[in-house]
Each structure stands twice: as C-alpha cells, then as structure tokens.
Design an enzyme around this catalytic site. Structure first.
Site, mmCIF file in Angstrom:
data_model
loop_
_atom_site.group_PDB
_atom_site.id
_atom_site.type_symbol
_atom_site.label_atom_id
_atom_site.label_comp_id
_atom_site.label_asym_id
_atom_site.label_seq_id
_atom_site.Cartn_x
_atom_site.Cartn_y
_atom_site.Cartn_z
ATOM 1 N N LYS A 143 0.832 -1.219 0.000
ATOM 2 C CA LYS A 143 0.000 0.000 0.000
ATOM 3 C C LYS A 143 0.861 1.262 0.000
ATOM 4 O O LYS A 143 0.646 2.170 -0.798
ATOM 5 C CB LYS A 143 -0.909 -0.012 1.233
ATOM 6 C CG LYS A 143 -1.474 1.334 1.610
ATOM 7 C CD LYS A 143 -2.196 1.261 2.943
ATOM 8 C CE LYS A 143 -2.458 2.597 3.568
ATOM 9 N NZ LYS A 143 -1.315 3.235 4.210
ATOM 10 N N ASN A 144 1.839 1.315 0.912
ATOM 11 C CA ASN A 144 2.565 2.575 1.068
ATOM 12 C C ASN A 144 3.552 2.845 -0.076
ATOM 13 O O ASN A 144 4.030 3.966 -0.213
ATOM 14 C CB ASN A 144 3.245 2.637 2.440
ATOM 15 C CG ASN A 144 2.206 2.841 3.539
ATOM 16 O OD1 ASN A 144 1.053 3.202 3.259
ATOM 17 N ND2 ASN A 144 2.589 2.587 4.783
ATOM 18 N N CYS B 153 -5.690 8.403 8.505
ATOM 19 C CA CYS B 153 -5.772 7.869 9.866
ATOM 20 C C CYS B 153 -5.379 8.934 10.874
ATOM 21 O O CYS B 153 -4.440 9.697 10.659
ATOM 22 C CB CYS B 153 -4.822 6.684 10.022
ATOM 23 S SG CYS B 153 -5.521 5.149 9.418
ATOM 24 N N ARG C 178 0.135 15.286 12.741
ATOM 25 C CA ARG C 178 0.892 14.753 11.596
ATOM 26 C C ARG C 178 1.375 15.919 10.719
ATOM 27 O O ARG C 178 0.775 16.241 9.701
ATOM 28 C CB ARG C 178 0.014 13.767 10.797
ATOM 29 C CG ARG C 178 -0.384 12.569 11.639
ATOM 30 C CD ARG C 178 -1.150 11.536 10.863
ATOM 31 N NE ARG C 178 -0.310 10.797 9.951
ATOM 32 C CZ ARG C 178 -0.700 9.700 9.302
ATOM 33 N NH1 ARG C 178 -1.914 9.241 9.469
ATOM 34 N NH2 ARG C 178 0.118 9.078 8.486
ATOM 35 N N ASP D 238 3.819 0.559 12.049
ATOM 36 C CA ASP D 238 2.525 0.064 11.545
ATOM 37 C C ASP D 238 2.225 -1.361 12.012
ATOM 38 O O ASP D 238 1.112 -1.842 11.854
ATOM 39 C CB ASP D 238 2.480 0.149 10.012
ATOM 40 C CG ASP D 238 2.529 1.589 9.548
ATOM 41 O OD1 ASP D 238 2.191 2.474 10.349
ATOM 42 O OD2 ASP D 238 2.919 1.830 8.394
ATOM 43 N N ARG E 183 -9.243 0.644 3.867
ATOM 44 C CA ARG E 183 -8.288 1.565 3.247
ATOM 45 C C ARG E 183 -7.003 0.845 2.877
ATOM 46 O O ARG E 183 -6.313 1.261 1.942
ATOM 47 C CB ARG E 183 -7.928 2.694 4.227
ATOM 48 C CG ARG E 183 -8.957 3.797 4.310
ATOM 49 C CD ARG E 183 -8.388 4.977 5.068
ATOM 50 N NE ARG E 183 -6.994 5.173 4.680
ATOM 51 C CZ ARG E 183 -6.010 5.497 5.501
ATOM 52 N NH1 ARG E 183 -6.252 5.670 6.768
ATOM 53 N NH2 ARG E 183 -4.779 5.638 5.053
#
Ligand code: EPU
Length: 419
Positions: A22-23, A117, A122, A306, A398
């Site tokens: 995903k990232n 999220c 952030r 994560d 997600r």
C-alpha cells in the site's frame, strides 16, 4: 454501516499470498503524473486508497484504466490541472504525494491538506522545507496547500526528522528539477526504494535510495513506456505473521521479501514462535508458551510502527510483562482502550504501553480506531473466546486487500455484516 463479525479460537492454517505494498502504491500512482507517456503498474493492491487515487488522477485529466484488479495503465500526457479537489483527497493522508508530483510536472500544485488515519499530530513541515529549498513558495489558504515555483532547482536538504512522506515527496519534485538534489537523513523504508526504482524505470536518475543519502539528478522529461511491479506489502505480511502466531496456527506467507520482515521475525523468535524462512516466503508456527518481549518502534530497519497495534495483541497473550515504546508517532494507543474491553491488561504511559499477559481474551464489540488498530482488533477477535464485532471497518478497507477472504481461506470464522 458495515461491521466484521469474528468467532474466535480457530487456529489459522494453510498459505496465503501477500498483495502489493500500500505505502509504495500510494506514492507510485501519483508519481505516474510525472511521466509524459503511458506506463503499466502491476501488483497494485485492490484497496480503497488506491481507488481514491485513481479517481483523483482521472479528475486531473489522466487516462487511468484497470487491466485487471491489480494492474493499472496510466497515461498522464493529457493531465491539464494542478488542483486536487477536497472531496477526493480528504480521506487519504498520502494525497500529499500529489504536491511533489504536480510540482515536478507543472511547477505548481494546489492540494487540500490531507486527512487519513488520525493518531496524533501529523505535520508536513519537512515536505514544505524541502520544496522551499528547491525554490518553491508555499502558502496555506482555506485548507489548501499551494506550492509554486518559477524554476525548481536541485539543492542539498537535511531532514530534521526521518520522514517517509517527505523523502518520497522530495524525490518526486526533484526527479524533473534542474540540477541535482541531495536528501540527507532520508528514510530507508523499502517503499522509498520502490518509488525510486519506479521513477528510474521510467527514465529518472536517482541513486542511494535505501541509504540515508539520496541523490536525484533532474532530467528534462520522463518518457515512461515501461511496466513496473510493486513490492509486496511488509505490513500486510507482518499482520498475517502475527495472526498465525496469536491463533497458535501454522501459516506459510508467500510472495514476500523475508529481509523486509527481519525486525518482526527476530521478535517472534524471541517470543518462542517458530519462524522458517524461504526465498520468498515465511512460515510461522505458533506455540503454547508465548514469552514476553519489549518492543520499540523506529524508522526502517527498526521495528515498524505500523505493526505496533497488531503485535500488541500478541503481547497481551504472552507470559509476564511486556512493553511497547512508540518511537515514530506521538499517539498510537487508541486501540488499547478497545483491547481492554476484551480483557487485555494494558497501561499506557506517554509513548509507552505496559502489557501484563493474560491467557485469554474475550469477544466484545470494538472499534477500528485506525487502519492498523483495525487489524489488531481482527487478530484479537480471531483469538478471543466468543464473538467479536468490529465497527468502523472503513479504516481496514483503506489498506488491506481481501482481508476477510484471505483469513477465511486460512480457516477463520469472519463475516462482513451490514449493520
Ligand atoms: N514528521 C514531521 N514532519 C514532517 C513529516 C513527518 O515531524 O514533515 C514526523 C511525524 O510526525 C512522525 C514521523 O515524522 O512522527 C514519521 O512520519 P513520516 O513522514 O515518516 O510518516 P508518513 O509518511 O506520514 C508513512 C506511512 C505510515 C507510517 C509512517 C511511518 C504512508 C502513506 N504512510 O506515513 O503508514 O506509519 O510512514 O513509517 O506511507 C499506515 O500504513 O497505516 C500508516 C500510517
């Protein structure tokens, strides 16, 4: 509103295939905006964030087509807008990559400030510092971040904090800038390397990705024309490794790069779990006497933040007192209150959780407070006695492709219910 219903205490057994990262994907798809021709991206995870990005690129004028659910063809030649609309970007943190990509392409970008999220403050000050060092002006007006430059020029940037997002964003902006950009104290995550490899496959000149100094020699244009396959998702792989261990199962996790899993593998072995590694797979075999461990999350190659919430579930079941120290985010402990509802003994003090092991969790209604917290709730549900209902599934969607189907294939009793 959908919820997941899990009937626990069924060991996971069998094999599963891990999807693309995903990232990496959430950066590589915006990176395709920089290319003046077609490109094909394979091993794209079929998750909500990717579908959102596809819509954003299409709204900017790109041709985006699915060859199959994990292969996307993108042609950005027809992109004619540098403005990404709030309705689309609000749900995803990684929309900040549109800034670097559009700035690199048009020397101008206007993108609503990202959502995603929520686990604390952030900031994106390091992204902004980098853009400014390259000659851009940055303004924030009405929730929109506006970046523009007469000319983007290479420069030397020292990152004050190790940031995945800022490192990638600056690579994107610098790929077509004038001259050479040097990023020092760069993030070393495998997805940073993957984005550099993608851009290089399309004609960029990036060296050093994976170390803490990255050199990007700007090129006039990126011709594209190539096919690129995204690396496997180390966080999805880690989630399944933990799920196999927590349920005392025996699972072969395939299509992965075992080296990316080293920090987790070492901790699992320390906790008495059997881990066998092959070239592109890892087999995890659970045990009856799980041992306590102390974990500190750090930028790669340290233990990934994560995987902090999933591994917390494992520590809840271990003999003795364990600790988790969060070294990346200010606040990532919202899941603790949910796990306590299931009988876990967790005390959070600042950035540290102290966990007293308990032999058994019990099913309860809980919330997925963010993506990885959601994965933790699923694992807790898989081991708990009785039924666990997990609300706010949208966070899990997600970032995990076919989570229920993959778990069902391993013997889990998990269903999605429209509440
Ligand atoms: N930071 C700053 N200033 C900045 C940027 C970051 O101070 O300009 C700080 C952050 O506050 C944080 C630390 O630096 O304390 C690391 O942040 P980073 O920029 O590395 O995080 P990110 O790029 O926003 C990505 C992943 C996250 C993952 C982190 C850390 C994506 C889309 N997201 O976020 O993944 O937790 O790196 O590895 O790549 C997830 O997948 O669930 C997820 C949250």
């Amino acid at each position: 509103m959908e919820k997941l219903v899990v009937n626990g205490q069924k060991p996971l057994n069998g094999e599963i295939y891990i999807s693309g990262a995903k990232n990496a994907a959430v950066a590589i798809i915006p990176a395709a905006l920089l290319i003046d021709g077609p490109c094909r991206i394979e091993n794209v995870p079929d998750i909500k964030d990717i579908r959102t990005l596809k819509d954003i690129l299409a709204s900017l004028g790109a041709e985006v087509q699915y060859e199959d659910k994990n292969t996307i063809d993108i042609n950005s030649q027809s992109v004619n807008s540098y403005t990404a609309p709030y309705e689309l970007v609000k749900s995803m943190r990684a929309s900040y990559y549109l800034l670097g990509a559009l700035l690199g392409k048009f020397k101008r970008a206007e993108v609503s400030l990202p959502g995603g999220c929520d686990f604390g403050f952030r900031p994106i000050d390091q992204h902004i510092k980098g853009f400014e060092a390259m000659g851009a002006k940055v303004e924030i007006e009405h929730g929109v971040i506006k970046v523009y430059a007469e000319e983007l020029t290479g420069c030397q940037i020292y990152m004050d904090v190790v940031s995945v997002g800022a490192t990638i964003n600056l690579m994107l902006a610098a790929a077509r800038a004038k001259g050479t950009t040097i990023i020092e104290n760069a993030a070393k995550e495998p997805h940073v390397v993957d984005v550099a490899n993608f851009l290089n496959a399309m004609g960029a000149n990036i060296k050093g990705a994976g170390t803490d100094v990255i050199k990007i020699k700007g090129v006039d244009s990126l011709a594209g024309g190539a096919t690129y396959s995204i690396i496997p998702d180390m966080i999805e792989a880690g989630t399944f490794m933990v799920a196999a261990a927590a349920t005392k199962g025996d699972v072969a996790i395939r299509n992965i790069i075992p080296k990316h899993m080293e920090s987790l593998t070492a901790k699992l072995i320390e906790m008495n779990i059997k881990v066998i590694e092959g070239e592109d797979w890892i087999r995890v075999i659970g045990c009856d006497n799980l041992q306590k461990a102390n974990i500190k999350t750090l930028p790669y190659p340290g233990f990934p933040t994560d995987l902090h919430p999933p591994v917390a579930v494992l520590l809840c079941l271990a003999e003795g007192t364990s600790t988790i120290t969060e070294g990346v985010w200010d606040s990532r402990f919202q899941y603790a209150e949910e796990l306590k509802r299931m009988g876990a003994h967790i005390k959070v003090e600042g950035r540290m959780a102290v966990i007293e092991g308990t032999p058994q969790l019990s099913g309860a209604p809980v919330r997925a407070t963010d993506l990885r917290a959601g994965a933790a709730m699923v694992i807790a549900g898989l081991v708990a006695q009785g039924t666990t209902e997990i609300y706010d599934v949208k966070y899990i969607d997600r970032g995990y492709e076919d989570l229920e189907a993959k778990l069902k294939g391993l013997g889990a009793d998990i269903t999605r219910v429209d509440d």
